[in-house]
Design an enzyme around this catalytic site. Structure first.
Site, PDB file in Angstrom:
ATOM      1  N   GLU A 174      -1.684  23.803 -18.662  1.00 12.37           N
ATOM      2  CA  GLU A 174      -1.138  23.940 -17.310  1.00 12.37           C
ATOM      3  C   GLU A 174      -1.703  22.870 -16.380  1.00 12.37           C
ATOM      4  O   GLU A 174      -0.983  22.322 -15.547  1.00 12.37           O
ATOM      5  CB  GLU A 174      -1.445  25.336 -16.767  1.00 12.37           C
ATOM      6  CG  GLU A 174      -0.773  25.628 -15.436  1.00 12.37           C
ATOM      7  CD  GLU A 174      -0.951  27.075 -15.002  1.00 12.37           C
ATOM      8  OE1 GLU A 174      -0.877  27.324 -13.788  1.00 12.37           O
ATOM      9  OE2 GLU A 174      -1.155  27.940 -15.869  1.00 12.37           O
ATOM     10  N   SER A 276      -7.884  32.124 -19.164  1.00  7.53           N
ATOM     11  CA  SER A 276      -8.732  31.962 -17.980  1.00  7.53           C
ATOM     12  C   SER A 276      -8.699  33.191 -17.087  1.00  7.53           C
ATOM     13  O   SER A 276      -9.736  33.621 -16.564  1.00  7.53           O
ATOM     14  CB  SER A 276      -8.299  30.732 -17.186  1.00  7.53           C
ATOM     15  OG  SER A 276      -8.548  29.548 -17.904  1.00  7.53           O
ATOM     16  N   SER A 338      -1.835  38.150 -20.117  1.00  6.07           N
ATOM     17  CA  SER A 338      -1.173  37.836 -21.388  1.00  6.07           C
ATOM     18  C   SER A 338      -1.363  38.925 -22.432  1.00  6.07           C
ATOM     19  O   SER A 338      -1.052  38.729 -23.602  1.00  6.07           O
ATOM     20  CB  SER A 338      -1.714  36.507 -21.940  1.00  6.07           C
ATOM     21  OG  SER A 338      -1.433  35.445 -21.062  1.00  6.07           O
TER      22      SER A 338
END
Length: 361
Positions: A174, A276, A338
Site C-alpha cells: 500500500e 499492520s 482482515s
C-alpha cells in the site's frame, strides 16, 4: 489491446454469497453479537469488541475474488500478491485455483493476454498497472475506497508542488502504491517508519540535519514547518490529512472502550502477523493487559500453551501458563480488519473447551 478493467464487481454477488458464508461466517459470532457481545460458558466469559473483523473494503475484495473465479472458470486467474493480510483467506483462494504472482520468481512474465488478474485491496503501483495494461489481461480491481481517497490527496499534493510525507512501511504494497501516485503526477515523496525517523526529518526541516543522514528518512511534522516558516504562511508550505481509514479507527476505538468498560483478565487479538492494523490493536491492548496476538485458532494449543507473536517482535513464540487453570476468567477478544468471523468463532469454541469442568464436557 488495452486491458479490460472491472471495478464494480461482476454482477455475481448472489451466486457466491453461499460460498462466502460457508467459508467465513460464524453462527456463534452472530449469536454473541446479539447477546451484547458477551459469551458465557462455565467459568469463561468472553467480551468481544463492538467493532472487529472484516471491514467493508476487505469483504468487498474477497467477494470480488470469488466472483472472478465464478465468472472465469476456464481461464487462468492470478492475484498480484496477497489480496489481504490474512493467511487463512489467501490459502482459500489458492485452493480455488487462483495463483499468486508473488509466489513465483517470474512474476508478470507468466501472464498472457487471456489471463485474468485481480488487484488487491491495497492497490498496486502505477508502474505495475501500466505493465498489466500493456499485456492486455482482464483486470479485476478490488482497491479499497479508503486507499483511493489517500491517492486522491497525494495527487492533489503533487499537483500543488508539495512533497508527500507518507507514514508507513516502505516495503508494504500500500505504501509503494501510494508513493507511485505522487511520482505519476510529477510530485515527490518521503516515507517515514517511526518516531526516530520523524525527528530526523524535523531536524532537517529546521536546517539542523545532515543531507546524507536525511536521505531515505521521512516524517510528517507540523511543528517543524511552523518553526521554519512561522504561522501566517504555514498553509503555503504544509498541509496534512488523516490517512487512518474509518474501519481501522473504529476497531481501535472499540478495543479502547472494551478495556475501559470491562474487567478483562487478558486479551486475545486474532489476525495475520503481517497485518499492520492487527498489530496496532495488539499494541493498544498490551499497554494495559496481558495480550496474545495469534494468527489463527490453532495457536491456542492448550490451556497451558499458546503460540503468539509478542508486540514489537518479529517471530512467533510459545508461552505457557497463559490461561488461569482454575477460577473464573474473563477474556477480551478482537480481530483485525482482515480476519473473518469463522476464525473468531473457532477461537471462542476452543477457549470454551479449555475452561469446561469435567461435568460440562
Amino acid at each position: 489491446m488495452p486491458a479490460l478493467i472491472f471495478r464494480k464487481g461482476l454482477d455475481l454477488k448472489h451466486a457466491v454469497a453461499g460460498m462466502l458464508a460457508d467459508n467465513y461466517h460464524s453462527a456463534l459470532v452472530e449469536q454473541i453479537k446479539a447477546e451484547d457481545f458477551t459469551y458465557h460458558a462455565g467459568r469463561l466469559t468472553v467480551h468481544l469488541a463492538r467493532e472487529f473483523g472484516f471491514c467493508y473494503g476487505v469483504d468487498r475484495a474477497v467477494d470480488y475474488a470469488y466472483q472472478t473465479r465464478e465468472r472465469f472458470p476456464d481461464r487462468r486467474v492470478f492475484l498480484t500478491g496477497e489480496i489481504i493480510h490474512n493467511p487463512h483467506v489467501n490459502d482459500k483462494l489458492r485452493a480455488m485455483g487462483i495463483s499468486f504472482l508473488s509466489d513465483a520468481a517470474d512474476g508478470l512474465d507468466r501472464l498472457e493476454a487471456n489471463d485474468v488478474v485481480i488487484l488487491p485491496a491495497f492497490g498496486v503501483t502505477v508502474a505495475m498497472l501500466q505493465q498489466l495494461d500493456r499485456r492486455g489481461c482482464t483486470l479485476i480491481d478490488t482497491t479499497c475506497g479508503s486507499v483511493l481517497n489517500v491517492w486522491k490527496n497525494v495527487r492533489r499534493y503533487a499537483e500543488g508542488g508539495f512533497t508527500s510525507i507518507i507514514h508507513g512501511k516502505v516495503w508494504h504494497e500500500e505504501t509503494q502504491a501510494t508513493a507511485s501516485q505522487a511520482v505519476e503526477y510529477g510530485g515527490k515523496y518521503l516515507v517515514v517508519f517511526d518516531r526516530a525517523e520523524t525527528e530526523l526529518v524535523c531536524d532537517y526541516i529546521r536546517g539542523k540535519g545532515d543531507r546524507e543522514a536525511f536521505l531515505g528518512k521521512f516524517a510528517n511534522a507540523t511543528s517543524a514547518m511552523l518553526e521554519r516558516y512561522g504561522e501566517p504562511p504555514l498553509a503555503v508550505h504544509y498541509q496534512a490529512f488523516d490517512t487512518i481509514c474509518s474501519a481501522t479507527q473504529d476497531r481501535q476505538d472499540a478495543v479502547v472502550a472494551l478495556l475501559r468498560d470491562r474487567a478483562i483478565d487478558l486479551m486475545i487479538v486474532i489476525g495475520g502477523y503481517n497485518s499492520s492494523n492487527t498489530c496496532n490493536l495488539a499494541r493498544i491492548c498490551a499497554a494495559s493487559r496481558p495480550t496474545f496476538h495469534i494468527a489463527d485458532p490453532d495457536c491456542l494449543v492448550s490451556v497451558d500453551e499458546i503460540r503468539h507473536r509478542p508486540v514489537g517482535q518479529k517471530t512467533e513464540v510459545i508461552s505457557t501458563s497463559w490461561l488461569p487453570q482454575a477460577g473464573d476468567v474473563t477474556v477480551g477478544l478482537t480481530s483485525g480488519a482482515s480476519t473473518p468471523d469463522n476464525l473468531v468463532g473457532a477461537a471462542i469454541d476452543r477457549l470454551a473447551s479449555f475452561t469446561q469442568t469435567p461435568a460440562e464436557t
